[in-house]
Design a protein around this motif. Structure first.
Motif, PDB file in Angstrom:
ATOM      1  N   ILE A 176     -44.346 -30.701 -26.207  1.00 50.43           N
ATOM      2  CA  ILE A 176     -43.576 -29.699 -26.940  1.00 50.43           C
ATOM      3  C   ILE A 176     -43.495 -30.048 -28.418  1.00 50.43           C
ATOM      4  O   ILE A 176     -43.467 -29.170 -29.282  1.00 50.43           O
ATOM      5  N   ALA A 177     -43.489 -31.335 -28.725  1.00 49.14           N
ATOM      6  CA  ALA A 177     -43.317 -31.781 -30.112  1.00 49.14           C
ATOM      7  C   ALA A 177     -44.586 -32.389 -30.700  1.00 49.14           C
ATOM      8  O   ALA A 177     -44.517 -33.060 -31.724  1.00 49.14           O
ATOM      9  N   CYS A 178     -45.753 -32.130 -30.086  1.00 45.07           N
ATOM     10  CA  CYS A 178     -46.949 -32.840 -30.542  1.00 45.07           C
ATOM     11  C   CYS A 178     -47.779 -32.074 -31.561  1.00 45.07           C
ATOM     12  O   CYS A 178     -48.714 -32.632 -32.131  1.00 45.07           O
ATOM     13  N   SER A 179     -47.480 -30.795 -31.798  1.00 41.68           N
ATOM     14  CA  SER A 179     -48.294 -30.009 -32.720  1.00 41.68           C
ATOM     15  C   SER A 179     -48.075 -30.457 -34.162  1.00 41.68           C
ATOM     16  O   SER A 179     -46.946 -30.671 -34.593  1.00 41.68           O
ATOM     17  N   VAL A 180     -49.183 -30.604 -34.895  1.00 41.88           N
ATOM     18  CA  VAL A 180     -49.124 -31.028 -36.293  1.00 41.88           C
ATOM     19  C   VAL A 180     -49.936 -30.059 -37.130  1.00 41.88           C
ATOM     20  O   VAL A 180     -51.089 -29.755 -36.813  1.00 41.88           O
ATOM     21  N   ASP A 181     -49.363 -29.551 -38.200  1.00 46.46           N
ATOM     22  CA  ASP A 181     -50.073 -28.671 -39.122  1.00 46.46           C
ATOM     23  C   ASP A 181     -50.550 -29.486 -40.318  1.00 46.46           C
ATOM     24  O   ASP A 181     -49.799 -30.277 -40.876  1.00 46.46           O
ATOM     25  N   THR A 182     -51.812 -29.293 -40.685  1.00 46.61           N
ATOM     26  CA  THR A 182     -52.341 -29.965 -41.866  1.00 46.61           C
ATOM     27  C   THR A 182     -53.232 -29.005 -42.627  1.00 46.61           C
ATOM     28  O   THR A 182     -53.965 -28.220 -42.025  1.00 46.61           O
ATOM     29  N   GLY A 183     -53.142 -29.057 -43.932  1.00 43.72           N
ATOM     30  CA  GLY A 183     -53.966 -28.188 -44.754  1.00 43.72           C
ATOM     31  C   GLY A 183     -55.024 -28.939 -45.522  1.00 43.72           C
ATOM     32  O   GLY A 183     -55.618 -28.402 -46.466  1.00 43.72           O
ATOM     33  N   HIS A 201     -43.150 -23.490 -30.666  1.00 49.00           N
ATOM     34  CA  HIS A 201     -41.787 -23.471 -31.175  1.00 49.00           C
ATOM     35  C   HIS A 201     -41.117 -22.121 -30.950  1.00 49.00           C
ATOM     36  O   HIS A 201     -39.895 -22.048 -30.760  1.00 49.00           O
ATOM     37  N   SER A 202     -41.909 -21.035 -30.965  1.00 51.37           N
ATOM     38  CA  SER A 202     -41.325 -19.716 -30.738  1.00 51.37           C
ATOM     39  C   SER A 202     -40.805 -19.578 -29.308  1.00 51.37           C
ATOM     40  O   SER A 202     -39.804 -18.889 -29.061  1.00 51.37           O
ATOM     41  N   LEU A 203     -41.475 -20.244 -28.366  1.00 52.99           N
ATOM     42  CA  LEU A 203     -40.992 -20.215 -26.986  1.00 52.99           C
ATOM     43  C   LEU A 203     -39.843 -21.201 -26.798  1.00 52.99           C
ATOM     44  O   LEU A 203     -38.959 -20.991 -25.962  1.00 52.99           O
ATOM     45  N   GLY A 204     -39.869 -22.258 -27.605  1.00 51.23           N
ATOM     46  CA  GLY A 204     -38.782 -23.236 -27.549  1.00 51.23           C
ATOM     47  C   GLY A 204     -38.853 -24.126 -26.319  1.00 51.23           C
ATOM     48  O   GLY A 204     -39.839 -24.115 -25.576  1.00 51.23           O
ATOM     49  N   ARG A 205     -37.805 -24.875 -26.111  1.00 52.99           N
ATOM     50  CA  ARG A 205     -37.728 -25.722 -24.926  1.00 52.99           C
ATOM     51  C   ARG A 205     -37.480 -24.860 -23.703  1.00 52.99           C
ATOM     52  O   ARG A 205     -37.023 -23.715 -23.805  1.00 52.99           O
ATOM     53  N   SER A 206     -37.801 -25.394 -22.560  1.00 52.94           N
ATOM     54  CA  SER A 206     -37.628 -24.633 -21.324  1.00 52.94           C
ATOM     55  C   SER A 206     -36.151 -24.338 -21.094  1.00 52.94           C
ATOM     56  O   SER A 206     -35.271 -25.073 -21.548  1.00 52.94           O
ATOM     57  N   VAL A 207     -35.884 -23.249 -20.382  1.00 51.86           N
ATOM     58  CA  VAL A 207     -34.501 -22.898 -20.062  1.00 51.86           C
ATOM     59  C   VAL A 207     -33.937 -23.976 -19.138  1.00 51.86           C
ATOM     60  O   VAL A 207     -34.682 -24.655 -18.410  1.00 51.86           O
ATOM     61  N   ALA A 241     -41.673 -19.267 -13.259  1.00 52.43           N
ATOM     62  CA  ALA A 241     -41.352 -19.442 -14.678  1.00 52.43           C
ATOM     63  C   ALA A 241     -41.791 -20.815 -15.165  1.00 52.43           C
ATOM     64  O   ALA A 241     -42.283 -20.959 -16.297  1.00 52.43           O
ATOM     65  N   SER A 242     -41.644 -21.828 -14.321  1.00 51.67           N
ATOM     66  CA  SER A 242     -42.070 -23.183 -14.694  1.00 51.67           C
ATOM     67  C   SER A 242     -43.568 -23.232 -14.906  1.00 51.67           C
ATOM     68  O   SER A 242     -44.052 -23.844 -15.865  1.00 51.67           O
ATOM     69  N   ARG A 243     -44.325 -22.601 -14.013  1.00 56.30           N
ATOM     70  CA  ARG A 243     -45.779 -22.586 -14.159  1.00 56.30           C
ATOM     71  C   ARG A 243     -46.185 -21.857 -15.439  1.00 56.30           C
ATOM     72  O   ARG A 243     -47.104 -22.286 -16.144  1.00 56.30           O
ATOM     73  N   GLU A 244     -45.528 -20.758 -15.735  1.00 56.65           N
ATOM     74  CA  GLU A 244     -45.866 -19.987 -16.933  1.00 56.65           C
ATOM     75  C   GLU A 244     -45.546 -20.784 -18.197  1.00 56.65           C
ATOM     76  O   GLU A 244     -46.324 -20.786 -19.157  1.00 56.65           O
ATOM     77  N   TYR A 245     -44.416 -21.449 -18.185  1.00 54.74           N
ATOM     78  CA  TYR A 245     -44.052 -22.266 -19.343  1.00 54.74           C
ATOM     79  C   TYR A 245     -45.072 -23.376 -19.557  1.00 54.74           C
ATOM     80  O   TYR A 245     -45.528 -23.616 -20.680  1.00 54.74           O
ATOM     81  N   LEU A 246     -45.450 -24.059 -18.483  1.00 56.29           N
ATOM     82  CA  LEU A 246     -46.389 -25.174 -18.590  1.00 56.29           C
ATOM     83  C   LEU A 246     -47.796 -24.702 -18.925  1.00 56.29           C
ATOM     84  O   LEU A 246     -48.517 -25.360 -19.681  1.00 56.29           O
ATOM     85  N   LEU A 247     -48.213 -23.555 -18.379  1.00 51.50           N
ATOM     86  CA  LEU A 247     -49.530 -23.014 -18.720  1.00 51.50           C
ATOM     87  C   LEU A 247     -49.597 -22.688 -20.203  1.00 51.50           C
ATOM     88  O   LEU A 247     -50.595 -22.982 -20.878  1.00 51.50           O
ATOM     89  N   HIS A 248     -48.532 -22.101 -20.727  1.00 50.40           N
ATOM     90  CA  HIS A 248     -48.470 -21.798 -22.158  1.00 50.40           C
ATOM     91  C   HIS A 248     -48.512 -23.082 -22.970  1.00 50.40           C
ATOM     92  O   HIS A 248     -49.232 -23.180 -23.977  1.00 50.40           O
ATOM     93  N   LEU A 249     -47.776 -24.085 -22.537  1.00 52.68           N
ATOM     94  CA  LEU A 249     -47.735 -25.356 -23.256  1.00 52.68           C
ATOM     95  C   LEU A 249     -49.109 -26.028 -23.262  1.00 52.68           C
ATOM     96  O   LEU A 249     -49.578 -26.515 -24.300  1.00 52.68           O
TER      97      LEU A 249
END
Length: 225
Positions: free
Chosen positions: A70-77, A48-54, A181-189
């Motif tokens: 991009i929207a699949c992360s789920v936090d659970t405690g 979320h800090s990186l956000g959607r791609s430019v 930039a696309s490769r970096e974004y996808l590698l991070h994702l």
């Protein structure tokens, strides 16, 4: 599965399948030993800090059909829920041993939950040598060999930090180098979702190989569990 105390207290009677059971957390549960507290590592905030791609690379990212991540992360405690699954997971069989029987995560589950297409042949990433990893970072991310060696050296292996990937992604965007930039974004994702690891900070360089030709990314990544 049958258990026999004379083979291993609380363990399987046939150790040829669950070969690592002696080191499994279930052994500690059976003997009543204290266990280390579970640590939940979630990369949702990093995504979320990186956000959607430019906008300039949005078409490339969507074209890979990986954007649902991009929207699949789920936090659970819920520590109890996590503990229950950890105690019933066995690496040797890639399945959960539940009272109702063995339960396995299938590719259909991955497709249904993450909305990713299960198409093409499964891809096996080949082991990398350090020199190959450095060259891959130079060729695909447009970093210098010195920067690549410094980063892998800091990570003590064939890894780069997610923060490092975010930083060079922003620099490539500023310079208008959209393919890199696309490769970096996808590698991070990918490092935050499908290929997250226990370090909670690094991603393996080998996954860049699947991003070499972005036209065929969706066919080049193995969504195995």
């Amino acid at each position: 599965m049958e258990f026999a105390a004379d083979v291993f207290p609380g363990g399987p009677s046939d150790p040829s399948v669950l070969t690592q059971y002696a080191d499994h957390v279930a052994g500690s549960v059976w003997t009543g030993e204290e266990r280390l507290e579970l640590k939940l590592s979630s990369h949702g905030k990093k995504v979320h800090s990186l956000g959607r791609s430019v906008p300039a690379i949005e078409g490339l990212v969507i074209g890979t059909r990986l954007s649902p991540l991009i929207a699949c992360s789920v936090d659970t405690g819920d520590q109890g829920l996590l503990s229950s699954f950890v105690e019933r997971w066995h690496r040797e069989t890639s399945s959960f041993h539940l009272p109702v029987g063995d339960v396995m995560i299938t590719l259909d589950d991955v497709s249904s939950l993450l909305h990713l297409p299960m198409v093409g042949d499964l891809h096996v990433f080949q082991p990398l040598h350090m020199d190959d990893a450095v060259q891959m970072l130079v060729d695909l991310l447009m970093v210098s060999a010195e920067a690549a060696r410094a980063e892998t050296g800091q990570c003590r292996g064939l890894y780069v930090r997610l923060q490092w990937v975010r930083d060079i992604y922003k620099r490539r965007c500023h310079a208008g180098h959209w393919t890199a930039a696309s490769r970096e974004y996808l590698l991070h994702l990918l490092g935050c979702t499908l290929f997250a690891n226990k370090s909670a900070t690094n991603v393996h360089v080998v996954f860049l190989e699947a991003l070499r030709d972005l036209r065929y990314v969706v066919h080049g990544i193995s969504y195995t569990t």
